[in-house]
Write an enzyme that holds these catalytic residues in place. Structure first.
Site, PDB file in Angstrom:
ATOM      1  N   SER A  96       0.833  -1.214   0.000  1.00  0.00           N
ATOM      2  CA  SER A  96       0.000   0.000   0.000  1.00  0.00           C
ATOM      3  C   SER A  96       0.865   1.261   0.000  1.00  0.00           C
ATOM      4  CB  SER A  96      -0.911   0.031   1.225  1.00  0.00           C
ATOM      5  OG  SER A  96      -1.800  -1.051   1.198  1.00  0.00           O
TER       6      SER A  96
HETATM    7  N1  SAM Z   1      -1.356  -4.658   4.097  1.00  0.00           N
HETATM    8  C1  SAM Z   1      -0.676  -4.930   2.866  1.00  0.00           C
HETATM    9  C2  SAM Z   1       0.726  -4.391   2.836  1.00  0.00           C
HETATM   10  O1  SAM Z   1       1.129  -3.680   3.775  1.00  0.00           O
HETATM   11  O2  SAM Z   1       1.469  -4.729   1.906  1.00  0.00           O
HETATM   12  C3  SAM Z   1      -1.491  -4.426   1.698  1.00  0.00           C
HETATM   13  C4  SAM Z   1      -1.608  -5.446   0.650  1.00  0.00           C
HETATM   14  S1  SAM Z   1      -2.691  -5.272  -0.704  1.00  0.00           S
HETATM   15  C5  SAM Z   1      -3.141  -3.599  -0.836  1.00  0.00           C
HETATM   16  C6  SAM Z   1      -4.186  -6.103  -0.168  1.00  0.00           C
HETATM   17  C7  SAM Z   1      -4.023  -7.566   0.168  1.00  0.00           C
HETATM   18  O3  SAM Z   1      -5.314  -8.101   0.516  1.00  0.00           O
HETATM   19  C8  SAM Z   1      -3.514  -8.429  -0.991  1.00  0.00           C
HETATM   20  O4  SAM Z   1      -2.359  -9.102  -0.587  1.00  0.00           O
HETATM   21  C9  SAM Z   1      -4.673  -9.413  -1.251  1.00  0.00           C
HETATM   22  O5  SAM Z   1      -4.240 -10.684  -1.678  1.00  0.00           O
HETATM   23  C10 SAM Z   1      -5.338  -9.451   0.108  1.00  0.00           C
HETATM   24  N2  SAM Z   1      -6.731  -9.923   0.119  1.00  0.00           N
HETATM   25  C11 SAM Z   1      -7.715  -9.688  -0.779  1.00  0.00           C
HETATM   26  N3  SAM Z   1      -8.851 -10.307  -0.394  1.00  0.00           N
HETATM   27  C12 SAM Z   1      -8.576 -10.942   0.774  1.00  0.00           C
HETATM   28  C13 SAM Z   1      -9.331 -11.758   1.669  1.00  0.00           C
HETATM   29  N4  SAM Z   1     -10.619 -12.060   1.455  1.00  0.00           N
HETATM   30  N5  SAM Z   1      -8.715 -12.241   2.774  1.00  0.00           N
HETATM   31  C14 SAM Z   1      -7.412 -11.950   3.031  1.00  0.00           C
HETATM   32  N6  SAM Z   1      -6.648 -11.193   2.220  1.00  0.00           N
HETATM   33  C15 SAM Z   1      -7.215 -10.686   1.112  1.00  0.00           C
END
Ligand code: SAM
Length: 216
Positions: free
Chosen positions: A65
């Site tokens: 992010s």
């Molecule tokens: N917090 C992360 C970071 O600091 O890098 C942000 C990662 S990205 C913006 C969002 C993440 O949410 C992705 O890795 C994606 O695979 C995950 N994601 C999407 N849907 C999800 C779900 N239902 N359960 C868990 N993770 C999920």
């Protein structure tokens, strides 16, 4: 051992100054982000991107992010040391490091197995004691509920009921909700079993929250 040179520290100081100028005013959040070497998530060839205020690809169609987004969501959570926190969307682990450094007892869940495995192996090598899970976080993490705070780091179509249920009374959920291009940042506070107070903040653009209570 993480290399954290004067050059990295200088770039990070400038990033923190930029976050301040954009309105982040929690000194605790700024201090935590000022201490965390975000460049460890970047390959050498992309190092100059590490301290720019922007999201960056981490593989598997996902991103680390934007620092402003991390700061904004973390500030809304208002972490006190010892808070039991659930993060949905572990991704790179950067947001997890920030929450951990603020004293959260952190549970984090990632949908995609390769990202889960990479981060679960990497952060403990840096001394981070975090509880890692793989699965559909749109349903929360019932076996470990209730939580004082829940943060969702992917964009949801609606607020998942399971997440509200898994909040402790007095706890809050920070979640971006909207369509697949733009989402409003919401903070929902569980005032009682029947009452939720809702605050609406500015618009962001996240990757989609997948799963049963997300985008199917
Ligand atoms: N917090 C992360 C970071 O600091 O890098 C942000 C990662 S990205 C913006 C969002 C993440 O949410 C992705 O890795 C994606 O695979 C995950 N994601 C999407 N849907 C999800 C779900 N239902 N359960 C868990 N993770 C999920």
């Amino acid at each position: 051992m993480v290399e954290d040179s004067y050059k990295h520290k200088g770039m990070r100081r400038r990033l923190i100054q930029k976050l301040r100028e954009k309105g982040i005013n929690s000194e605790r959040v700024l201090e935590a982000m000022g201490n965390i070497p975000r460049h460890i998530f970047f390959e050498n060839a992309f190092l100059e991107h590490a301290y720019q205020d922007k999201a960056f690809p981490i593989g598997h169609g996902q991103t680390i992010s934007q620092p402003y987004t991390v700061a904004f969501q973390t500030q809304l959570l208002n972490i006190s040391p010892g808070d039991k926190v659930l993060e949905i969307g572990t991704g790179s682990g950067y947001q997890a490091m920030v929450l951990h450094d603020l004293g959260a007892n952190l549970y984090t869940i990632e949908y995609q197995k390769p990202l889960y495995e990479r981060t679960k192996n990497f952060l403990p090598q840096l001394g981070y004691k975090i509880h890692f899970f793989q699965g559909d976080g749109s349903k929360g993490l019932k076996a470990h509920a209730p939580f004082d705070k829940i943060i969702v780091t992917a964009g949801a179509p609606t607020v998942p009921n399971s997440l509200i249920e898994q909040l402790r009374i007095g706890g809050c959920l920070v979640i971006p909700v909207g369509d697949n291009t733009t989402q409003q940042m919401l903070r929902l506070t569980k005032v009682s079993d029947r009452k939720i107070s809702k605050e609406v903040f500015s618009n962001f653009s996240f990757v989609p929250l997948k799963g049963e209570e997300g985008w199917r």
